[in-house]
Design a protein around this motif. Structure first.
Motif, PDB file in Angstrom:
ATOM      1  N   LEU A   5      42.238  52.112  39.926  1.00 57.22           N
ATOM      2  CA  LEU A   5      42.379  50.726  40.332  1.00 57.22           C
ATOM      3  C   LEU A   5      43.816  50.411  40.723  1.00 57.22           C
ATOM      4  N   GLY A 131      43.656  49.911  34.319  1.00 57.17           N
ATOM      5  CA  GLY A 131      42.317  49.383  34.146  1.00 57.17           C
ATOM      6  C   GLY A 131      42.142  48.419  32.997  1.00 57.17           C
ATOM      7  N   ARG A 147      34.357  37.732  38.413  1.00 54.82           N
ATOM      8  CA  ARG A 147      33.694  39.037  38.482  1.00 54.82           C
ATOM      9  C   ARG A 147      32.252  38.819  38.912  1.00 54.82           C
ATOM     10  N   ASP A 148      31.866  39.490  39.986  1.00 57.14           N
ATOM     11  CA  ASP A 148      30.500  39.352  40.504  1.00 57.14           C
ATOM     12  C   ASP A 148      30.137  37.888  40.717  1.00 57.14           C
ATOM     13  N   ALA A 202      39.018  44.947  29.720  1.00 54.42           N
ATOM     14  CA  ALA A 202      38.942  45.947  30.781  1.00 54.42           C
ATOM     15  C   ALA A 202      38.829  45.240  32.135  1.00 54.42           C
ATOM     16  N   ILE A 203      39.354  45.903  33.156  1.00 53.80           N
ATOM     17  CA  ILE A 203      39.295  45.385  34.517  1.00 53.80           C
ATOM     18  C   ILE A 203      38.409  46.303  35.359  1.00 53.80           C
ATOM     19  N   GLU A 204      37.663  45.720  36.278  1.00 53.10           N
ATOM     20  CA  GLU A 204      36.827  46.477  37.198  1.00 53.10           C
ATOM     21  C   GLU A 204      37.269  46.228  38.629  1.00 53.10           C
ATOM     22  N   GLY A 205      36.986  47.173  39.506  1.00 54.27           N
ATOM     23  CA  GLY A 205      37.285  46.986  40.915  1.00 54.27           C
ATOM     24  C   GLY A 205      36.569  45.755  41.453  1.00 54.27           C
ATOM     25  N   ASP A 207      37.540  42.694  40.645  1.00 46.86           N
ATOM     26  CA  ASP A 207      37.918  41.558  39.797  1.00 46.86           C
ATOM     27  C   ASP A 207      39.066  40.782  40.428  1.00 46.86           C
ATOM     28  N   TRP A 262      42.015  43.353  42.047  1.00 52.95           N
ATOM     29  CA  TRP A 262      41.960  44.806  41.880  1.00 52.95           C
ATOM     30  C   TRP A 262      40.942  45.405  42.834  1.00 52.95           C
ATOM     31  N   ALA A 264      39.215  49.465  43.896  1.00 55.49           N
ATOM     32  CA  ALA A 264      39.160  50.887  43.579  1.00 55.49           C
ATOM     33  C   ALA A 264      39.797  51.682  44.696  1.00 55.49           C
TER      34      ALA A 264
END
Length: 272
Positions: A5, A131, A147-148, A202-205, A207, A262, A264
């Motif tokens: 990320l 991350g 997120r989403d 935690a972070i996700e692509g 976000d 963020w 990926a």
């Protein structure tokens, strides 16, 4: 292929449509993965002094190699989440220490200068690496995560209205009409010590993180904030649109936004 990320960030601050001065301050320190926002209070420019002192103190604390004592990055108890989270696990105590140092400096400055008596500031701080994010805050400046297409508030307002809701004296839907909704119960500089609230996530692509003063969160509905974050790609443009919406809604206060996103990226480990 393993994906890592990386982030990009942008920020903006505006005095709003009513105030003559801007008592908000912010900093984006990408090499450190550090994002800071403060909303000052106190009048006679004292709020501006307090917020800038908070930002400068925390920033300088991380830039000073001696600031790692007594909690050095790379030294300390093992993380519970694996090696990926070591930076934020061990950086979080430094973040808290920097905020507490800022509290002491603001408190001392207010005691020395009669014109700055009662000055203080909120602070919202995020440390990002590998991350994970560490969040530390005092007051009612907020950190949101999109997120989403779902907006989640990662901080808890240290405010009188929120305390009344927590104790069951007020329903959430009554908050907007509460007469003391802008009274905060915790700030930097108002007492000799301060309790800093923290969390690690935690972070996700994909976000998107938003740090903002209550000049935004208290004026623009959450669904509008989520829509702007989700439907635009340019981060500087997103920050500008958020400020514009707050000002279109009357702009009763200074408004400041820091937006971090963020994505990926294939390849080896990165500093972010």
């Amino acid at each position: 292929m393993q994906r890592h990320l990386v982030f990009e960030a942008a920020g903006i601050s505006h005095p709003g449509m009513v105030r003559d001065t801007n008592e908000d301050s912010f900093a984006i320190l990408e090499p450190r993965g550090l994002f800071l926002l403060a909303d000052g209070m106190g009048g006679r420019a004292a709020g501006e002094v307090a917020s800038r002192m908070a930002i400068d103190t925390v920033r300088d604390f991380f830039d000073d190699p001696d600031s790692t004592w007594p909690v050095a990055v790379g030294v300390g108890p093992p993380t519970t989440r694996g090696s990926e989270a070591r930076y934020v696990d061990q950086g979080l105590p430094l973040l808290v220490a920097g905020i507490q140092l800022a509290n002491g400096r603001i408190f001392s400055a207010a005691r020395r200068d009669r014109e700055k008596r009662g000055m203080g500031t909120t602070i919202a701080a995020v440390l990002a690496r590998d991350g994970f994010i560490a969040v530390a805050h005092v007051g009612d400046s907020r950190v949101y995560r999109l997120r989403d297409h779902r907006l989640e508030q990662l901080t808890r307002d240290h405010s009188l209205v929120n305390e009344c809701i927590r104790l069951g004296h007020l329903l959430p839907e009554q908050a907007s009409s509460f007469p003391l909704q802008h009274v905060i119960t915790r700030a930097l500089g108002t007492d000799e010590t301060v309790d800093v609230e923290t969390r690690i996530d935690a972070i996700e692509g994909g976000d998107v993180l938003l740090l903002c003063s209550d000049g935004l969160s208290g004026v623009v509905p959450a669904q509008d904030i989520a829509s702007i974050l989700a439907t635009h790609t340019d981060l500087a443009g997103i920050a500008s649109r958020l400020v514009k919406r707050a000002n279109e809604n009357g702009g009763p206060d200074n408004v400041t936004c820091v937006v971090v996103r963020w994505r990926a990226s294939p390849g080896g480990p990165t500093r972010r």
